[in-house]
Each structure stands twice: as C-alpha cells, then as structure tokens.
Design a protein around this motif. Structure first.
Motif, mmCIF file in Angstrom:
data_model
loop_
_atom_site.group_PDB
_atom_site.id
_atom_site.type_symbol
_atom_site.label_atom_id
_atom_site.label_comp_id
_atom_site.label_asym_id
_atom_site.label_seq_id
_atom_site.Cartn_x
_atom_site.Cartn_y
_atom_site.Cartn_z
ATOM 1 N N PRO A 34 0.951 -1.274 -0.086
ATOM 2 C CA PRO A 34 0.063 0.003 -0.219
ATOM 3 C C PRO A 34 0.957 1.389 -0.100
ATOM 4 O O PRO A 34 2.075 1.236 0.548
ATOM 5 N N GLY A 35 0.582 2.377 -0.668
ATOM 6 C CA GLY A 35 1.467 3.458 -0.912
ATOM 7 C C GLY A 35 1.735 3.680 0.754
ATOM 8 O O GLY A 35 0.710 3.967 1.634
ATOM 9 N N PHE A 36 2.917 4.619 0.887
ATOM 10 C CA PHE A 36 3.238 4.954 2.339
ATOM 11 C C PHE A 36 2.418 6.330 2.510
ATOM 12 O O PHE A 36 2.281 7.249 1.466
ATOM 13 N N ILE A 37 2.145 6.503 3.691
ATOM 14 C CA ILE A 37 1.512 7.793 4.125
ATOM 15 C C ILE A 37 2.316 8.596 5.105
ATOM 16 O O ILE A 37 2.771 7.756 6.057
ATOM 17 N N ALA A 51 3.203 1.644 -3.473
ATOM 18 C CA ALA A 51 4.512 1.798 -3.634
ATOM 19 C C ALA A 51 5.238 0.315 -4.049
ATOM 20 O O ALA A 51 4.932 -0.764 -3.382
ATOM 21 N N VAL A 52 6.000 0.224 -5.063
ATOM 22 C CA VAL A 52 6.626 -1.005 -5.539
ATOM 23 C C VAL A 52 7.834 -1.082 -5.257
ATOM 24 O O VAL A 52 8.844 -0.325 -5.210
ATOM 25 N N LEU A 53 8.139 -1.861 -4.006
ATOM 26 C CA LEU A 53 9.373 -1.984 -3.529
ATOM 27 C C LEU A 53 10.409 -3.199 -4.134
ATOM 28 O O LEU A 53 10.034 -4.146 -4.054
ATOM 29 N N ASP A 54 11.363 -2.517 -4.738
ATOM 30 C CA ASP A 54 12.531 -3.607 -5.205
ATOM 31 C C ASP A 54 13.229 -4.255 -3.977
ATOM 32 O O ASP A 54 13.855 -3.322 -3.191
ATOM 33 N N LEU A 55 13.219 -5.431 -3.919
ATOM 34 C CA LEU A 55 13.836 -6.040 -2.750
ATOM 35 C C LEU A 55 15.402 -5.967 -2.805
ATOM 36 O O LEU A 55 16.069 -6.679 -2.042
ATOM 37 N N GLN A 56 15.805 -5.667 -4.032
ATOM 38 C CA GLN A 56 17.142 -6.058 -4.398
ATOM 39 C C GLN A 56 17.766 -4.535 -4.897
ATOM 40 O O GLN A 56 18.757 -4.778 -5.808
ATOM 41 N N SER A 57 17.698 -3.508 -4.242
ATOM 42 C CA SER A 57 18.046 -2.181 -4.952
ATOM 43 C C SER A 57 19.368 -1.697 -4.893
ATOM 44 O O SER A 57 20.001 -0.937 -5.735
#
Ligand code: GUN
Ligand code: ZN
Length: 445
Positions: free
Chosen positions: A72-75, A387-393
């Motif tokens: 979910p998008g951060f607030i 929010a699309v979180l890249d786990l390997q950034s």
C-alpha cells in the motif's frame, strides 16, 4: 464515459488485522504472485494470479513487477513542505531551530512562485519514495496552500494540508491574527476541502505561537467543519513544555490546552507527543486524537524517544501515525523512517518487527487519520495507491538478501538498508506516477 481498467502483477502484502492487538503471524497477508485488478482508481479485486488471470477482460494492460513487493502506498502523517530547503540545518534543538532556521525559511513563501517551486520538488520527492499521501503543514500564507494543492492536482494524490495559524511569538512577517487566521482558513476550506482527493487541515502551529483567542477561533472552525482534519504539535521538547506551562498557567498541562479549545477529537493529529503523561494519553484515547511519530526528527533535534508501545497500549489505545516531519526530519523515505523507529523502539526496550513497522506505515497511519476505508491497504474497494518495493536495490541489499528466507526478513532488511533507491515505481489513483527506470533514463539523456 469509459471505464479505465488496468492490472498489476507481482508479489504484494496487505494487513488484515492489527499486529499490535492480535497474533502478528495472522495479520500479514503475502501473496507471491498476485493480480491487483483496478477499475477507475480503485481496487476491484486482488488475489492469486492463478485465480484472477483467467478472469481479466481481454486487452487489459497488465504491468508485471518481478523481484519486487507491491505495498500500500506509504502515508506521511506530519510534514512541513516549506522546510524542504532547510533539511539538515546544524546544531540546534527545537526552539532555537525554529527561530534560527524555520522562521527565516518560511518567510519566503509570501511569494507564490517560491511556494510553487518548492511544492513541485516536494511532491516529486514523495513519489520517488513511494509516499502517496501526506498530511502537510504549509506556512501562514494562504497562497502557500494554493500552490501545494495546485501542484498536486495533476497527480490525483490524496493530500491533506492547511495554512499555519500563528499570531504571537514569531516574526511579524509570519503572523496572522485570530480573525484573519480564521477567515483565511475558512476560505481555504471552502476552496479545497473535498475537491479532488484533497482535504483541509486546520493548522494552529502549536500552543506557544497562538493566543487563546486564536485557539478559540481554530476550535470554532473545527466545530463548523467537523469532517476536516486538525493538526498541531505537542510535547516534543522539555523547554517547549515548560514554556506552554508558563503561557497557559490555568491549564492542567499541554494536552489540556488543546482539549479546552475543542482541538482534541477524531481526525486531530499531533506531532511528537514524546513526553505526554499517562493522564494526557488517556485524554488522547478518550477523544480519538492521534499522535504522529516522527523518529528521524526526534533524533535529529535531540527531542527524545517516543514510546510507541506505551501509546498503543490496548488498555487505553491512542492512534499513532508514522511521519517524516521534514525539515526537522532527515529523510523523505518511510523505509528510513522505519529504520529509525526501530532503533527508537530498541532504546525503549521492545523492538519493532517488520510486520509491526510496515503495518504502522500503511494501515495504522490511515486509521490515525480516519482514512482506513480509503487508503492504507491493498484490498477490494480501496483506492489504488501503491509503492512497488524492489527487494534488491543496492549491492549490499542484494548480497544480504541471499541469506534471507522469509518475507518478514526481506521486509526487515529493506526497512533497515533501503531508501529511495528501493522504490521501483509509485502508483496513485490507479496510474503509474513514478517509474525509477524511466527517471534514470531521463537523467542520462
Ligand atoms: N513545533 C512547532 N513548529 C514546529 C516545526 O515546524 N517543526 C517541529 N519539529 N516542531 C515544531
Ligand atoms: Zn512538525
């Protein structure tokens, strides 16, 4: 009228319950290959790809994110956009920092072009960090509110903001009066509250910079417009508290000042609350008022360690939102904010698991703002903010992730080591408003 349908595919997380009140292992929903089916800016259905793929209408565009988790998008429940130009100002605690940096910087916002330029950068930076919604302090100048909402309009963001009311103990150029603060706020409510996805926040800066007459006027507005939000600051710093006790000797304490003027209610959110007494926490719990926890700011200004477990205690629970409090806060990243929240919780004796932390940054904060039916979750009927979180950034995260064997561990590693680079994409109202790869290409060109 044509309906807009679109879908995302990838792993996602959601929270079906509050991990502070229930067995945390039953609260986190994690699906490793899901479809999020969106219609007209809202989630229509979400579920395993194996179930939903065959049901999708022919020709619907599907954006597939691999090696990522859709959140979910951060607030951000407490932030000062006009302080973006003074992030990282050296050396002071709250009251000196306000006089020496903040009250200087905010004067520039009399010029709407300045406000516009800062608002534009501020909003882009939110999207680069997966922040899809925020509760924002503007300045005393009404045009600084117009600038923010006007700049936000093209993104379709759910944004809450208000004009600061401040009629004493600040430079003359930054003060209004009880009457003009009331009139200008009312005009802004009529102009912006309920327009698009915007809501107005009645914003007396904090008790020391408002006369009793102004706090009375703010309370009157809050009664006239019961569905607006209210925001202010409370019990951030020991010298601030002593000052409030001097200025309001007839009151039982800081929270009692706000209670007296009708400013503690549902949808009222107060920054910090680090040093609130048990009696004051009771007052917050009874009235439904919320606290915005701002760990990077509290550490930066040396304000103290907010005890989130004490605030959330089920015997008299207080709503808590998570927040950056820029520009006393030092990062736009809610991941970095969680990193610091974890360390603050450690120093208070009970750590914060990834499940607790990510709940607090999404659904927990939505509840603190009274927005739990609209944002903070990925579920049917909710607004499509992600929010699309890249786990390997980064190289370090990629390396560390080889040793991770659960979603909880992956999330914890990413809240400890991740920052803006970990946000692969941001979606607002069912549309992609930020894509890291496209941004990188633009920089190269
Ligand atoms: N208290 C009153 N105003 C402010 C502000 O702008 N920032 C912080 N951190 N605390 C405040
Ligand atoms: Zn603040």
């Amino acid at each position: 009228f044509k309906q807009v349908e679109i879908a995302l595919r990838g792993a996602y997380i959601d929270f079906k319950d509050n991990p502070f009140r229930n067995d945390p292992s039953g609260c986190l929903v994690h699906e490793s290959d899901a479809i999020i089916w969106i219609r007209d800016g809202k989630v229509l259905q979400v579920g395993p790809a194996s179930d939903l793929l065959p049901q999708l209408p022919e020709g619907i565009p599907v954006t597939h994110y691999r090696d990522s988790v859709i959140l979910p998008g951060f607030i951000d429940s407490h932030v000062h956009y006009p302080q973006t130009p003074i992030i990282g100002a050296y050396g002071e605690q709250l009251l000196e920092w306000l006089n020496n940096y903040t009250f200087v910087a905010e004067q520039a916002f009399a010029d709407k072009d300045v406000a516009r330029e800062v608002a534009r950068f501020y909003l882009r930076e939110n999207l680069r960090n997966g922040v899809t919604s925020a509760t924002v302090y503007c300045t005393v100048f009404p045009q600084s509110v117009d600038a923010l909402f006007e700049e936000a309009q093209p993104y379709g963001m759910r944004l809450m903001a208000g004009k600061i009311m401040m009629d004493r103990n600040a430079p003359a150029a930054l003060t209004d009066t009880a009457q003009s603060g009331y009139d200008q706020s009312k005009q802004l409510i009529e102009r912006w509250h309920g327009k698009d996805r915007f809501e107005y926040v009645i914003t007396p800066r904090f008790a020391p910079t408002s006369t009793p007459e102004q706090l009375e006027a703010a309370g009157a507005l809050a009664r006239e417009y019961p569905d607006t939000l209210i925001q202010s600051h409370i019990s951030e710093n020991k010298n601030e508290i002593a000052w409030v006790n001097q200025l309001f000797p007839q009151h039982k304490g800081y929270a009692d000042v706000y209670r007296h003027f009708g400013l503690l209610r549902e949808r009222a959110i107060y920054g910090h609350g680090i040093h609130l007494t048990e009696e004051e926490l009771h007052l917050f719990s009874e009235t439904g008022a919320a606290i915005a926890h701002c760990p990077t700011s509290n550490l930066f200004l040396g304000s103290g360690l907010f005890n989130i477990r004490t605030a959330l205690d089920a015997k008299r629970p207080v709503h808590v939102g998570l927040a950056t409090d820029l520009g006393a806060g030092t990062s736009f990243s809610l991941l970095q904010t969680l990193n610091e929240a974890y360390k603050v919780a450690q120093l208070n004796g009970v750590p914060l698991s990834a499940t607790h932390a990510f709940y607090q940054a999404t659904r927990g904060t939505a509840e603190a703002l009274g927005l739990q039916d609209r944002i903070g979750r990925i579920a049917a009927g909710m607004e499509a903010d992600f929010a699309v979180l890249d786990l390997q950034s980064t190289p370090l995260i990629r390396f560390r992730m080889k040793y991770a064997d659960s979603i909880e561990e992956a999330l914890f590693i990413n809240m400890t080591l991740g920052d803006d680079r970990a946000i692969r994409a941001t979606w607002v109202n069912g549309a992609c408003v930020y894509d890291r790869e496209q941004d990188a290409q633009q920089e190269v060109r």
